[in-house]
Design a protein around this motif. Structure first.
Motif, PDB file in Angstrom:
ATOM      1  N   TYR A 189       0.835  -1.206   0.000  1.00 45.74           N
ATOM      2  CA  TYR A 189       0.000   0.000   0.000  1.00 45.74           C
ATOM      3  C   TYR A 189       0.871   1.258   0.000  1.00 45.74           C
ATOM      4  O   TYR A 189       0.595   2.216  -0.730  1.00 45.74           O
ATOM      5  CB  TYR A 189      -0.922   0.007   1.216  1.00 45.74           C
ATOM      6  N   ALA A 190       1.929   1.248   0.817  1.00 43.13           N
ATOM      7  CA  ALA A 190       2.831   2.406   0.866  1.00 43.13           C
ATOM      8  C   ALA A 190       3.509   2.627  -0.485  1.00 43.13           C
ATOM      9  O   ALA A 190       3.667   3.777  -0.931  1.00 43.13           O
ATOM     10  CB  ALA A 190       3.872   2.209   1.962  1.00 43.13           C
ATOM     11  N   ASP A 191       3.894   1.546  -1.145  1.00 44.26           N
ATOM     12  CA  ASP A 191       4.519   1.668  -2.469  1.00 44.26           C
ATOM     13  C   ASP A 191       3.535   2.252  -3.489  1.00 44.26           C
ATOM     14  O   ASP A 191       3.916   3.063  -4.339  1.00 44.26           O
ATOM     15  CB  ASP A 191       5.014   0.299  -2.946  1.00 44.26           C
ATOM     16  N   LEU A 192       2.283   1.840  -3.399  1.00 38.37           N
ATOM     17  CA  LEU A 192       1.269   2.376  -4.311  1.00 38.37           C
ATOM     18  C   LEU A 192       1.062   3.873  -4.084  1.00 38.37           C
ATOM     19  O   LEU A 192       0.834   4.632  -5.035  1.00 38.37           O
ATOM     20  CB  LEU A 192      -0.056   1.635  -4.119  1.00 38.37           C
ATOM     21  N   GLU A 193       1.158   4.293  -2.832  1.00 39.45           N
ATOM     22  CA  GLU A 193       0.996   5.714  -2.526  1.00 39.45           C
ATOM     23  C   GLU A 193       2.147   6.545  -3.092  1.00 39.45           C
ATOM     24  O   GLU A 193       1.995   7.750  -3.313  1.00 39.45           O
ATOM     25  CB  GLU A 193       0.910   5.918  -1.007  1.00 39.45           C
ATOM     26  N   ASP A 194       3.287   5.906  -3.318  1.00 33.97           N
ATOM     27  CA  ASP A 194       4.450   6.623  -3.851  1.00 33.97           C
ATOM     28  C   ASP A 194       4.444   6.709  -5.376  1.00 33.97           C
ATOM     29  O   ASP A 194       5.345   7.316  -5.962  1.00 33.97           O
ATOM     30  CB  ASP A 194       5.747   5.931  -3.395  1.00 33.97           C
ATOM     31  N   ILE A 195       3.468   6.079  -6.014  1.00 34.85           N
ATOM     32  CA  ILE A 195       3.362   6.142  -7.480  1.00 34.85           C
ATOM     33  C   ILE A 195       2.388   7.261  -7.839  1.00 34.85           C
ATOM     34  O   ILE A 195       1.199   7.181  -7.543  1.00 34.85           O
ATOM     35  CB  ILE A 195       2.876   4.793  -8.054  1.00 34.85           C
ATOM     36  N   PHE A 196       2.891   8.303  -8.491  1.00 33.44           N
ATOM     37  CA  PHE A 196       2.089   9.506  -8.724  1.00 33.44           C
ATOM     38  C   PHE A 196       1.416   9.544 -10.095  1.00 33.44           C
ATOM     39  O   PHE A 196       0.561  10.393 -10.339  1.00 33.44           O
ATOM     40  CB  PHE A 196       2.971  10.751  -8.564  1.00 33.44           C
ATOM     41  N   ILE A 197       1.803   8.640 -10.979  1.00 31.37           N
ATOM     42  CA  ILE A 197       1.281   8.725 -12.340  1.00 31.37           C
ATOM     43  C   ILE A 197      -0.220   8.470 -12.398  1.00 31.37           C
ATOM     44  O   ILE A 197      -0.925   9.041 -13.235  1.00 31.37           O
ATOM     45  CB  ILE A 197       2.035   7.746 -13.282  1.00 31.37           C
ATOM     46  N   PRO A 209       5.562  17.161 -18.460  1.00 36.62           N
ATOM     47  CA  PRO A 209       6.177  16.336 -17.403  1.00 36.62           C
ATOM     48  C   PRO A 209       5.488  14.993 -17.191  1.00 36.62           C
ATOM     49  O   PRO A 209       6.067  14.092 -16.595  1.00 36.62           O
ATOM     50  CB  PRO A 209       6.037  17.218 -16.154  1.00 36.62           C
ATOM     51  N   LYS A 210       4.257  14.854 -17.690  1.00 31.74           N
ATOM     52  CA  LYS A 210       3.537  13.605 -17.452  1.00 31.74           C
ATOM     53  C   LYS A 210       4.199  12.437 -18.176  1.00 31.74           C
ATOM     54  O   LYS A 210       4.216  11.313 -17.673  1.00 31.74           O
ATOM     55  CB  LYS A 210       2.079  13.750 -17.876  1.00 31.74           C
ATOM     56  N   GLU A 211       4.740  12.664 -19.348  1.00 29.86           N
ATOM     57  CA  GLU A 211       5.438  11.595 -20.066  1.00 29.86           C
ATOM     58  C   GLU A 211       6.669  11.144 -19.292  1.00 29.86           C
ATOM     59  O   GLU A 211       6.953   9.948 -19.193  1.00 29.86           O
ATOM     60  CB  GLU A 211       5.837  12.065 -21.465  1.00 29.86           C
ATOM     61  N   TYR A 212       7.396  12.109 -18.755  1.00 22.25           N
ATOM     62  CA  TYR A 212       8.574  11.767 -17.950  1.00 22.25           C
ATOM     63  C   TYR A 212       8.146  10.997 -16.706  1.00 22.25           C
ATOM     64  O   TYR A 212       8.781  10.001 -16.326  1.00 22.25           O
ATOM     65  CB  TYR A 212       9.322  13.044 -17.558  1.00 22.25           C
ATOM     66  N   LEU A 213       7.060  11.448 -16.081  1.00 24.88           N
ATOM     67  CA  LEU A 213       6.562  10.781 -14.876  1.00 24.88           C
ATOM     68  C   LEU A 213       6.134   9.350 -15.182  1.00 24.88           C
ATOM     69  O   LEU A 213       6.420   8.423 -14.411  1.00 24.88           O
ATOM     70  CB  LEU A 213       5.386  11.573 -14.302  1.00 24.88           C
ATOM     71  N   LEU A 214       5.482   9.152 -16.315  1.00 23.48           N
ATOM     72  CA  LEU A 214       5.061   7.808 -16.705  1.00 23.48           C
ATOM     73  C   LEU A 214       6.266   6.905 -16.940  1.00 23.48           C
ATOM     74  O   LEU A 214       6.286   5.749 -16.502  1.00 23.48           O
ATOM     75  CB  LEU A 214       4.194   7.876 -17.963  1.00 23.48           C
ATOM     76  N   ALA A 215       7.278   7.434 -17.625  1.00 19.01           N
ATOM     77  CA  ALA A 215       8.477   6.639 -17.903  1.00 19.01           C
ATOM     78  C   ALA A 215       9.198   6.252 -16.618  1.00 19.01           C
ATOM     79  O   ALA A 215       9.674   5.116 -16.468  1.00 19.01           O
ATOM     80  CB  ALA A 215       9.418   7.421 -18.818  1.00 19.01           C
ATOM     81  N   GLN A 216       9.260   7.181 -15.663  1.00 18.21           N
ATOM     82  CA  GLN A 216       9.978   6.912 -14.418  1.00 18.21           C
ATOM     83  C   GLN A 216       9.181   6.027 -13.465  1.00 18.21           C
ATOM     84  O   GLN A 216       9.745   5.198 -12.745  1.00 18.21           O
ATOM     85  CB  GLN A 216      10.327   8.235 -13.720  1.00 18.21           C
ATOM     86  N   ASP A 217       7.863   6.198 -13.465  1.00 21.60           N
ATOM     87  CA  ASP A 217       7.026   5.435 -12.533  1.00 21.60           C
ATOM     88  C   ASP A 217       6.688   4.037 -13.039  1.00 21.60           C
ATOM     89  O   ASP A 217       6.206   3.202 -12.263  1.00 21.60           O
ATOM     90  CB  ASP A 217       5.714   6.186 -12.256  1.00 21.60           C
TER      91      ASP A 217
END
Length: 249
Positions: A189-197, A209-217
């Motif tokens: 659950y904590a790991d899921l909370e750390d995924i912002f995409i 920035p959303k493309e970068y966020l998707l690639a990183q997440d």
């Protein structure tokens, strides 16, 4: 019959594990009661007053009986309802994690099929894959990937936005059951909370920035999917994609 006995034994084992101190004290007070009853006919030692000794022994026995009654009350009124509720909550939590697993798998598979790059994420996403994602126009590839489902034709981007929305709803549903989760479930659950995409997929379609966020997440999405399988203790189905058209060196 055997399954019923096995279930009862499992419940007794669980009860003892959660209430070992209560059980040990119960054995102690039972032993004290038996000891007092068997020693009534024995002579009083050291010249103690018989009436005084009997008075204190009677008080001790009454306290022990009171503890036994309290233990029975605890099991019937406190432990059993709590255990029953915990089992129902555990079933509900597993259902939510199962649905999360399905959506995380769908999200991940849509990404790998749209970008069309070789990947074997059974042990996590390789850094080279994350680097390659950062160089692609992921959203254009997702929009170009047509999906045919019972509701008609759409594209992978629409499906990912829908998956993200459902993942968010499942995360919110898990909040009510945090107190009942074990360590592995809480970590997931904590790991899921750390995924912002997920929170950003439905916002500002062309937000750079959303493309970068998707690639990183993406690597964390795959990790969460793998952890879901571990939490549910199901058969492992890793995220894998092979193609001859593209490859990562």
């Amino acid at each position: 019959m055997f399954e019923a006995f096995k279930g009862v034994f499992s419940e007794l084992k669980y009860y003892h594990h959660d209430n070992f101190l209560v059980n040990y004290l119960l054995l102690l007070v039972t032993f004290i009661i038996i000891l007092v009853q068997t020693s009534q006919s024995m002579p009083v030692l050291f010249g103690w007053n018989v009436a005084t000794v009997n008075f204190y022994l009677e008080v001790l026995v009454n306290l022990c009986i009171g503890y036994i009654v309290s233990t029975i009350f605890y099991v019937l009124v406190v432990y059993y309802p709590h255990r029953k509720r915990a089992k129902l909550v555990n079933i509900r939590v597993r259902i939510i994690f199962s649905r999360l697993q399905t959506r995380l798998k769908s999200f991940s598979n849509l990404i790998v099929s749209s970008v069309n790059l070789d990947i074997d994420a059974s042990r996590g996403v390789p850094p080279s894959y994350t680097e390659a994602l950062g160089k692609l126009d992921i959203f254009a590839l997702l929009e170009a990937e047509e999906i045919v489902d019972p509701w008609g034709c759409s594209n992978a981007l629409e499906h990912i936005v829908r998956d993200s929305s459902e993942i968010i709803s499942y995360k919110l549903a898990l909040v009510h059951y945090l107190a009942f989760m074990d360590v592995a479930e809480l970590k997931l659950y904590a790991d899921l909370e750390d995924i912002f995409i997920f929170e950003n997929m439905g916002k500002l379609d062309k937000w750079p920035p959303k493309e970068y966020l998707l690639a990183q997440d993406f690597q964390y999405v795959v990790d969460a999917y793998n952890d879901c399988q571990n939490v549910l203790n199901t058969n492992k189905y890793p995220i894998v994609w092979e193609t001859k058209e593209h490859s990562i060196e």
